[in-house]
Design a protein around this motif. Structure first.
Motif, mmCIF file in Angstrom:
data_model
loop_
_atom_site.group_PDB
_atom_site.id
_atom_site.type_symbol
_atom_site.label_atom_id
_atom_site.label_comp_id
_atom_site.label_asym_id
_atom_site.label_seq_id
_atom_site.Cartn_x
_atom_site.Cartn_y
_atom_site.Cartn_z
ATOM 1 N N LYS A 1 35.163 6.585 73.174
ATOM 2 C CA LYS A 1 36.273 5.884 73.457
ATOM 3 C C LYS A 1 37.516 6.518 74.065
ATOM 4 C CE LYS A 1 38.996 6.294 69.131
ATOM 5 N NZ LYS A 1 39.516 5.393 67.830
ATOM 6 N N GLN B 1 26.523 2.731 78.226
ATOM 7 C CA GLN B 1 27.391 1.765 78.090
ATOM 8 C C GLN B 1 27.489 0.860 79.377
ATOM 9 O OE1 GLN B 1 30.872 2.310 75.559
ATOM 10 N NE2 GLN B 1 29.904 3.930 74.442
ATOM 11 N N ASN C 1 31.569 -2.196 75.865
ATOM 12 C CA ASN C 1 31.779 -2.210 74.356
ATOM 13 C C ASN C 1 33.289 -2.034 74.280
ATOM 14 O OD1 ASN C 1 29.232 -2.439 73.855
ATOM 15 N ND2 ASN C 1 28.977 -0.276 73.370
ATOM 16 N N GLU C 2 34.079 -1.507 75.063
ATOM 17 C CA GLU C 2 35.433 -0.873 74.988
ATOM 18 C C GLU C 2 36.276 -2.255 75.325
ATOM 19 O OE1 GLU C 2 35.872 3.478 76.735
ATOM 20 O OE2 GLU C 2 36.015 1.856 77.955
ATOM 21 N N SER D 1 34.944 -5.425 74.671
ATOM 22 C CA SER D 1 34.700 -6.054 73.416
ATOM 23 C C SER D 1 35.667 -5.848 72.276
ATOM 24 C CB SER D 1 33.331 -6.027 73.070
ATOM 25 O OG SER D 1 33.005 -6.880 71.836
ATOM 26 N N ARG D 2 35.847 -4.473 72.184
ATOM 27 C CA ARG D 2 36.735 -3.941 70.956
ATOM 28 C C ARG D 2 38.270 -4.286 71.465
ATOM 29 N NH1 ARG D 2 33.304 0.681 71.351
ATOM 30 N NH2 ARG D 2 34.851 1.800 72.467
ATOM 31 N N LEU D 3 38.597 -4.375 72.531
ATOM 32 C CA LEU D 3 39.918 -4.394 73.104
ATOM 33 C C LEU D 3 40.333 -5.911 72.887
ATOM 34 C CD1 LEU D 3 42.705 -3.700 74.035
ATOM 35 C CD2 LEU D 3 41.641 -3.846 76.543
ATOM 36 N N ASP E 1 38.991 -7.901 70.685
ATOM 37 C CA ASP E 1 38.794 -8.191 69.066
ATOM 38 C C ASP E 1 40.152 -7.732 68.640
ATOM 39 O OD1 ASP E 1 36.510 -9.207 69.263
ATOM 40 O OD2 ASP E 1 35.368 -7.583 68.448
ATOM 41 N N THR E 2 40.579 -6.638 69.217
ATOM 42 C CA THR E 2 41.979 -6.327 68.521
ATOM 43 C C THR E 2 43.103 -7.106 69.099
ATOM 44 O OG1 THR E 2 41.298 -3.874 68.924
ATOM 45 C CG2 THR E 2 43.641 -4.264 68.987
#
Length: 236
Positions: free
Chosen positions: A18, A186, A218-219, A221-223, A225-226
């Motif tokens: 990350k 990724q 993936n980054e 997706s995480r962002l 969700d955050t």
């Protein structure tokens, strides 16, 4: 006498999955002498954390207009040729390069030598085996600490001192070994993710500290969700 390339990076953090590279420094050594150097700042396409700027002196302004990671790595891979690597805690630097290389469809399989591992074996009585403490121990002069090229130069000088003192008694310790670091590629952010993320940013009036186009799937997706966990969904 073998040839090798000493590698050092500055990054936005400690996790290659990350965090991002902001500077590359490499020194080519042949016959115990420096025969070439490669150095570049890298635009990480995100804000550099204040703690990293305080540590390295590298600011957002300094990386504006500098190469993105693809161009920077292309230059590094060409510079390294087929030579083994040298580093202080080498797997840290190798993991960042390997992670980015895999994502960019570049080949980066290397052997290497690590002055941190060497010093742990050969200098067990020292209170610290950080690069800076070892530099002081051997009275190796250095300019800017925590800048990639200067740290690469210091690592080369440290290795040559260790080699001069201990290689005759312990030749096996100074042989390059294969570097193993598994990385799953990724892919880039998808068009659907990009649209949704941009809608969320606009709706919640978020000042994002990273360029959306630079995110991996993936980054992103995480962002997303955050943002959803912090601000909630878009109310229609």
């Amino acid at each position: 006498m073998r040839a090798y390339v000493t590698l050092d990076l500055e990054t936005t953090g400690l996790e290659p999955r990350k965090d991002r590279i902001i500077e590359i420094g490499a020194v080519k050594v042949q016959g115990g002498m420096v025969t070439g150097e490669y150095a570049t700042l890298v635009n990480p396409r995100m804000e550099i954390p204040e703690r990293i700027t305080a540590l390295t002196g590298i600011s957002d302004e300094m990386v504006q207009g500098k190469p993105y990671v693809r161009e920077a790595l292309e230059g590094l891979l060409e510079f390294c040729e087929n030579l083994p690597l040298l580093g202080h805690n080498l797997m840290f630097d190798y993991s960042f390069v390997k992670h980015n290389a895999v994502n960019l469809d570049m080949d980066f399989e290397k052997e290497g030598m690590d002055t941190l591992k060497l010093s742990r074996i050969l200098l067990p009585d020292l209170p610290s085996r950080s690069l800076q403490n070892l530099r002081v121990h051997y009275q190796i002069p250095q300019g800017d600490a925590h800048r990639a090229l200067e740290d690469a130069r210091t690592t080369y000088k440290l290795y040559e001192r260790l080699r001069q003192e201990y290689e005759e008694q312990h030749p096996e310790l100074f042989c390059p070994v294969p570097l193993f670091y598994k990385v799953k590629k990724q892919g880039p952010i998808t068009p659907a993710q990009k649209r949704y993320l941009q809608d969320l940013i606009k709706y919640h009036r978020i000042d994002l500290n990273v360029e959306v186009e630079s995110l991996t799937k993936n980054e992103a997706s995480r962002l997303i969700d955050t943002i959803l966990g912090t601000y909630g969904k878009i109310e229609r």
